[in-house]
Design an enzyme around this catalytic site. Structure first.
Site, PDB file in Angstrom:
ATOM      1  N   ARG A  68      27.055  33.558  -4.311  1.00 16.07           N
ATOM      2  CA  ARG A  68      27.520  33.530  -5.704  1.00 16.07           C
ATOM      3  C   ARG A  68      26.801  34.577  -6.549  1.00 16.07           C
ATOM      4  NH1 ARG A  68      25.773  27.394  -6.188  1.00 16.07           N
ATOM      5  NH2 ARG A  68      26.447  27.585  -4.016  1.00 16.07           N
ATOM      6  N   LYS A  80      17.058  29.163   6.327  1.00 15.30           N
ATOM      7  CA  LYS A  80      17.941  28.259   7.068  1.00 15.30           C
ATOM      8  C   LYS A  80      17.233  27.751   8.319  1.00 15.30           C
ATOM      9  CE  LYS A  80      22.414  30.357   5.939  1.00 15.30           C
ATOM     10  NZ  LYS A  80      22.972  29.206   5.212  1.00 15.30           N
TER      11      LYS A  80
END
Ligand code: BES
Ligand code: MN
Ligand code: ZN
Length: 495
Positions: free
Chosen positions: A345, A271
């Site tokens: 996920r 990130k």
């Protein structure tokens, strides 16, 4: 320690330091809200000029502190704006704002709208949560709250009001611990530490809930490739915490699954620095399902709950997963990873498959899953996806809980975007559009067609700004109350 009580009394005559009264915004200027009648009567004609000279409008969130000069028996009158509609959402927020306007008082009487059990609950929750503070890492601790807080209500003697009052305290505590966990720095709240604290919290709540902590060896034995893959880059190993609350006479079986990324650096798909700041909060879903389960058990709701909290730290190292790697999830499905920052996920997949195995009536998962949902709905509203019937029920529960939740579709074409050339399912496709609903489609691959709802709480789980209403800076505890209301609805509707 604050002592909290529920009583019927005249707020103008009660012996107390501080009296809190609501102000409603109306077309004809500000008016004291229900609960404040006796105070309005005591001030009589002086009230109107007093409010107008202070500039009181009744707008939600405004607070005024007024010395009473013996107009009523309390020495300080705190006015809190409630806005136009005096529903439970407005009252919860108002009570939260009031909690921060009152400092250093030995005794406080809350004369807010509390004429129904729902409003008694809103005042209690709002007051307790608005006064929440996280000072674990401050050398100078914050002032202790008021010694005695009395919630005034004309229905105080009704059983339903007493129950609402007791339940609100259980809920507020569950929300507060959720906030504590989210606020804890990721360097201290690693997956093993989070799991340990979760197990301790369960044990402290009595024997009603069973807890099992699966460590990295047990996860390897089971083949939980998602949790292990995400956790592989960190020196702190991953955990899967499983809770079971199985009361006699349960009317339904609810499975809860929560995302517990204790820190999300993004991994090799790292990130940008500014997006990493708040990523200690990426375990807000796991914290919420754990505390909701504890609250459901403490309230004794007749519903079986099995909860799964998938905990891992998403870091970079020579052992971390890479874009292009293929992971085998619990149950055997293979997943091609193309973005190590879509890690949520992956851990959820293992836990969802575990949840299908206990044969629940419904599975609800909670995850700070995508920035896409935050972009779509703003940072105070969560997205609800999944089976229509489940989503509708979750929306109704969120409404009762006073949490903002909005339905999002999972368009059919998302399934095409899940096709991988080399594995069973593609984790991520680098198409900018609809990342939040595509993530939901990915999760659906792992629920085995069971009734399922998905809450993406990336926006509302963490509040970086300053306090408003009962929401304080940092972790918000979002979803705890909605999940408890949902469990309550399930446990009463299916008999
Ligand atoms: N933890 C983030 C999502 C998030 C973003 C939570 C902002 C709270 C605030 C998640 O793991 C993530 O990185 N999601 C990616 C998904 C993308 C790669 C499909 C995102 O949002 O960019
Ligand atoms: Mn991520
Ligand atoms: Zn994440």
């Amino acid at each position: 320690m604050t002592s909290l009580q529920l009583r019927t009394a005249n707020p103008a005559k009660t012996r107390t330091d501080v009296v809190v009264v609501g102000v409603r915004e109306t077309g004809r200027g500000p008016q004291l809200a229900p609960g404040g009648e006796d105070v309005a009567r005591a001030y009589g004609r002086k009230l109107r000029p007093l409010l107008s000279s202070l500039g009181v409008t009744g707008k939600a969130g405004e607070t005024y502190r007024i010395p009473t000069n013996k107009a009523i028996s309390g020495t300080l009158l705190v006015l809190v704006g409630l806005g136009r509609d005096l529903d439970q959402v407005a009252v919860r927020r108002g009570a939260g704002a009031a909690a921060r306007a009152v400092t250093n008082a030995a005794s406080v009487a809350l004369a807010l709208p509390a004429g129904t059990p729902e409003l008694v609950r809103a005042v209690t929750e709002g007051w307790l949560l608005g006064g929440y503070r996280y000072d674990t890492y401050k050398t100078k601790k914050s002032e202790p709250g008021a010694g005695t807080v009395t919630i005034l209500s004309e229905v105080a003697r009704r059983k339903e009001a007493e129950t609402a009052f007791e339940e609100a305290q259980v809920l507020a505590e569950a929300v507060a611990v959720t906030r504590d966990w989210v606020n804890a720095p990721a360097g201290d709240l690693t997956p093993p530490e989070f799991a340990r604290q979760a197990a301790d919290a369960v044990k402290a709540a009595g024997r009603k809930v069973k807890v099992k902590v699966l460590d990295e060896d047990e996860l390897a034995e089971l083949g939980c490739g998602g949790i292990l893959g995400v956790g592989s880059g960190s020196d702190a190993p991953p955990r899967l915490v499983e809770l079971t609350y199985s009361p006699r006479g349960a009317k339904a079986h609810l499975a809860l699954v929560g995302k517990g990324i204790t820190f999300d650096s993004g991994g090799y798909s790292i990130k940008p620095a500014a997006s990493m700041n708040e990523m200690k909060s990426d375990m807000g879903g796991a914290a919420a399902v754990i505390q909701a389960t504890i609250a459901i058990a403490r309230l004794g709701l007749p519903i079986k709950v099995t909860a799964y909290a998938a905990m891992a730290e998403n870091m970079v190292s020579g052992r971390a997963m890479r874009p292009g790697d293929v992971l085998t999830m619990y149950g055997g499905k293979t997943v091609e990873v193309l973005n190590t920052d879509a890690e949520g996920r992956l851990v959820m997949a293992d836990a969802l498959v575990r949840a299908t195995e206990v044969d629940p009536d419904v599975i609800v998962d909670v995850a700070t899953l995508t920035g896409h949902m935050q972009i779509a709905l703003g940072d105070r509203v969560a997205g609800a996806m999944g089976d229509e019937e489940v989503v509708d029920a979750l929306l109704a529960s969120a409404e009762t809980a006073g949490e903002a939740l909005w339905p999002m579709p999972i368009p059919d074409e998302m399934d095409e975007r899940l096709q991988s050339k080399i594995a069973d399912v593609l984790q991520h496709d680098w198409i900018r559009w609809g990342g939040g609903v595509r993530a939901a489609a990915f999760l659906r691959e792992f629920v085995d067609g069971k009734p399922w709802g998905h809450l993406d709480i990336a926006g509302p789980a963490y509040h970086p700004g300053s306090a408003y209403g009962h929401i304080t800076p940092g972790g918000t505890g979002y979803a705890v109350t909605t999940l408890v209301e949902y469990a309550r609805a399930l446990s009463s509707s299916s008999d």
